[in-house]
Write an enzyme that holds these catalytic residues in place. Sequence first.
Site, PDB file in Angstrom:
ATOM      1  N   LYS A 182       0.841  -1.220   0.000  1.00  0.00           N
ATOM      2  CA  LYS A 182       0.000   0.000   0.000  1.00  0.00           C
ATOM      3  C   LYS A 182       0.865   1.254   0.000  1.00  0.00           C
ATOM      4  CE  LYS A 182       0.674   1.317   4.411  1.00  0.00           C
ATOM      5  NZ  LYS A 182       1.016   2.639   4.937  1.00  0.00           N
ATOM      6  N   THR A 239      -3.725   5.499   3.487  1.00  0.00           N
ATOM      7  CA  THR A 239      -2.429   6.055   3.097  1.00  0.00           C
ATOM      8  C   THR A 239      -2.499   6.824   1.780  1.00  0.00           C
ATOM      9  OG1 THR A 239      -1.537   4.098   4.192  1.00  0.00           O
ATOM     10  CG2 THR A 239       0.020   5.441   3.018  1.00  0.00           C
ATOM     11  N   SER A 245       0.302  10.855   5.786  1.00  0.00           N
ATOM     12  CA  SER A 245       1.184   9.762   5.349  1.00  0.00           C
ATOM     13  C   SER A 245       2.464  10.310   4.731  1.00  0.00           C
ATOM     14  CB  SER A 245       0.461   8.893   4.317  1.00  0.00           C
ATOM     15  OG  SER A 245       1.412   8.166   3.559  1.00  0.00           O
ATOM     16  N   ARG A 246       3.589   9.774   5.195  1.00  0.00           N
ATOM     17  CA  ARG A 246       4.893  10.191   4.652  1.00  0.00           C
ATOM     18  C   ARG A 246       5.070   9.663   3.233  1.00  0.00           C
ATOM     19  NH1 ARG A 246       7.443   7.710   9.986  1.00  0.00           N
ATOM     20  NH2 ARG A 246       5.991   6.143   9.211  1.00  0.00           N
TER      21      ARG A 246
END
Length: 317
Positions: A182, A239, A245-246
């Site tokens: 993901k 995400t 989310s990074r």
Amino acid sequence: MSIAVLGAGAFGTALAISLAQNGPVILWARDPGDMAHLRENRARLPGCRFPDGLSVTGDLPDAAAADILLIAVPMQKLRAFLSDHAKHFADKTLVACCKGIELESGLGPVAVMSEVLPTATPAILTGPSFATDIARGLPTALTLACAEDKKGLRLQQSLTTPNLRIYRTTDTIGAELGGALKNVIAIACGAAMGAGLGESARAALMTRGYAEMQRLAARLHADPRTLSGLSGFGDLSLTCTSTQSRNYRLGLSIGKGEGFDPAVTVEGAATALAVDALARKLGLDLPITAAVAGLVENRLDVKSAMENLLSRPLKEE
Ligand SMILES: NC(=O)C1=CN([C@@H]2O[C@H](COP(=O)(O)OP(=O)(O)OC[C@H]3O[C@@H](n4cnc5c(N)ncnc54)[C@H](O)[C@@H]3O)[C@@H](O)[C@H]2O)C=CC1
Ligand SMILES: O=C(CO)COP(=O)(O)O
């Protein structure tokens, strides 16, 4: 069952904070600094106070004496971490809390733990959860995968907290693939949004990315139901749609042509390269993953990556 969390990044710290609602928890940090004194991890989780039950240590043998060890170091550091401290982990129950595929081997966290420590019991905790949400006590649901169901049940009971609801499976392969893949698709979605390609393009990438996740999972004999659960579909949804989310933020930067701080943990970058190589070895067609591998290696720009995807031969869904 006593619990220690090894690795005091954002996720390890958040899990320790949540688990300390149930009883004493040890948080091991490579460099504890003034965390014990401040009762806060200012570097990774500012503003989230440690509850009384959480103690911080820099003494690994001390922490590793606990019954359950949650390992919260980044994926590409996992093998070295386990090898360096192998004598303390040999017969332990180890729960991987990282998401990714190892570059050198193409293996996920459970497989790496099994290879390095064949006498330990490996498990993985994964699913849609931002560290700050967990630490703030917001409701979160995760998947705990352990091949030995009785041990999985004990872990499920021990790791459930008032705000952390844990589901259980024996499908460790599906659980680790869902969490790893993901992140790759989130980079693709971020890149599309950053380049101004729009939300329809993002929905297409999420859906076709999910098809790639299922394709690889089926080839590696995962249960398709795992991929449609929290560790796959659940975490993909979170995400690919949140600037928390990074991985998504790295994609946004790529799409906008901006730089990104290399010190930030972005598991999807190395995982894209690992999965792209694995797919080629297995003869699998994973075009979005291949595009992300090209983007993170600067071999492709977003425009060419999108053109490549759109010019592929038409096919059935
Ligand atoms: N931050 C989040 O919201 C979530 C993170 N995760 C996963 O958790 C894993 C860790 O991520 P974060 O905690 O967010 O990253 P982070 O960048 O906040 O922390 C990583 C930690 O690992 C430590 N570390 C690195 N190499 C080490 C080594 N060799 N020995 C000991 N400690 C070492 C670092 O000192 C740092 O404290 C990743 O796989 C991530 O995908 C999973 C769910 C949520
Ligand atoms: O895994 C996560 C959410 O479930 C955290 O995502 P990032 O690593 O992209 O920040």
